[in-house]
Every structure is written in structure tokens, then in C-alpha cells.
Design an enzyme around this catalytic site. Structure first.
Site, PDB file in Angstrom:
ATOM      1  N   ASN A  38       0.845  -1.191   0.000  1.00  0.00           N
ATOM      2  CA  ASN A  38       0.000   0.000   0.000  1.00  0.00           C
ATOM      3  C   ASN A  38       0.879   1.239   0.000  1.00  0.00           C
ATOM      4  O   ASN A  38       1.866   1.310   0.740  1.00  0.00           O
ATOM      5  CB  ASN A  38      -0.902  -0.002   1.236  1.00  0.00           C
TER       6      ASN A  38
ATOM      7  N   GLU B  98      -0.779   2.500   6.467  1.00  0.00           N
ATOM      8  CA  GLU B  98      -0.857   2.962   7.859  1.00  0.00           C
ATOM      9  C   GLU B  98       0.513   3.155   8.505  1.00  0.00           C
ATOM     10  O   GLU B  98       0.636   3.959   9.430  1.00  0.00           O
ATOM     11  CB  GLU B  98      -1.689   1.989   8.696  1.00  0.00           C
TER      12      GLU B  98
ATOM     13  N   HIS C 273       6.511  -1.687   3.465  1.00  0.00           N
ATOM     14  CA  HIS C 273       6.287  -3.087   3.815  1.00  0.00           C
ATOM     15  C   HIS C 273       5.521  -3.745   2.686  1.00  0.00           C
ATOM     16  O   HIS C 273       4.580  -3.169   2.150  1.00  0.00           O
ATOM     17  CB  HIS C 273       5.552  -3.259   5.144  1.00  0.00           C
TER      18      HIS C 273
ATOM     19  N   HIS D  67       3.198  -6.919   1.966  1.00  0.00           N
ATOM     20  CA  HIS D  67       2.400  -7.976   2.594  1.00  0.00           C
ATOM     21  C   HIS D  67       2.496  -9.235   1.735  1.00  0.00           C
ATOM     22  O   HIS D  67       2.360  -9.153   0.510  1.00  0.00           O
ATOM     23  CB  HIS D  67       0.923  -7.589   2.646  1.00  0.00           C
TER      24      HIS D  67
END
Ligand code: AMP
Length: 126
Positions: A97, A105, A110, A112
Site C-alpha cells: 500500500n 498505515e 512493507h 504484505h
């Protein structure tokens, strides 16, 4: 709260604290370029996060500013984590994201890794 992916790197973010060993994590894999650990709120039977060791806010920041060695090392680490977990044959999903609309967030890149069930269509509809 989603973050602004164009903001400067904040070294007080939770993944920076994990990298410094200030917050515990369930490590899956670590090398010079990447740390992989279990997501604290899994969205699939297997949900692993892979983060680069360097201070990059998002995929955008990383792809623009990381060295070739960091990029190669990180991409190879993501592949290795999934391969060694046995996810290739049944299949898995990668997601990164970036910023507000994607609801990023944590302001440290990162990726996933989701696996362990049929993951369905790529995007949920409103
Ligand atoms: P994103 O919305 O792409 O920024 O995803 C952030 C992810 O970080 C979420 O899936 C959270 O469950 C996960 N997360 C937040 N804090 C921790 C933590 N301390 N350890 C592991 N995962 C975390």
C-alpha cells in the site's frame, strides 16, 4: 489513519522501532537487506510482512531512492520468504500500500505476503 507517502521518513514509526529491536516481532527471516515477520493482525491464514532495513517511507520512496543493491536484496528476500514458506505451488499474493487512497498505515515500506486460502478477486469493491 492513512499516511502521506510524500512526507519525510519518521524514525519513530513502529517498523523502525522493530528494526531497532525496541518492539518485539515474530521474525520469519532476516538478512542484510530485509526483515520478515508475522503481521500482528493477520488477514489470511499466512500473513507475513517484509520490510527493507533502510529508511524508506513507501514503495515510491524505495524505488526512487534505494540503491540497486538494496532493491535487489529486498526483492530477492520477498521471493525467498514466500518460496521457503511453501507458498509458490498453492499461490500467494503480494501487496504494498502506498499513501492515502491505498490506506498505508505504517510509514516504512512493507510488502504484505498473503497465503493459505483462496484469496479471491484482487480488489474489494465499495
Ligand atoms: P498497511 O495498511 O499496508 O500500512 O499495513 C500495516 C500492517 O502492519 C497491518 O497489516 C498491521 O496489522 C501491521 N502491524 C502494525 N503493527 C504491527 C506490529 N507491531 N507487528 C506486526 N504487524 C504490525
Amino acid at each position: 489513519m492513512p499516511i502521506d507517502a510524500t512526507a519525510p521518513y519518521d524514525d519513530q514509526n513502529i517498523f523502525a522501532k522493530i528494526l531497532r529491536g525496541e518492539i518485539p516481532n515474530k521474525t520469519v527471516y532476516e538478512d542484510a537487506f530485509a526483515l520478515a515477520f508475522h503481521d500482528i493482525n493477520p488477514q489470511a491464514p499466512h500473513h507475513i510482512l517484509v520490510i527493507p532495513k533502510g529508511p524508506y517511507v513507501s514503495w515510491d520512496d524505495f524505488s526512487a531512492s534505494a540503491s540497486d543493491a538494496e532493491i535487489a536484496g529486498f526483492v530477492r528476500a520477498v521471493g525467498k520468504v514466500a518460496r521457503e514458506a511453501g507458498f509458490v505451488e498453492p499461490g500467494y499474493r503480494l501487496l504494498a500500500n502506498v499513501g492515502m487512497d491505498a490506506h498505508q498505515e505504517v510509514p516504512h515500506l512493507h510488502v504484505h505476503i498473503f497465503a493459505g486460502r483462496k484469496l479471491g478477486p484482487m480488489l474489494a469493491h465499495d
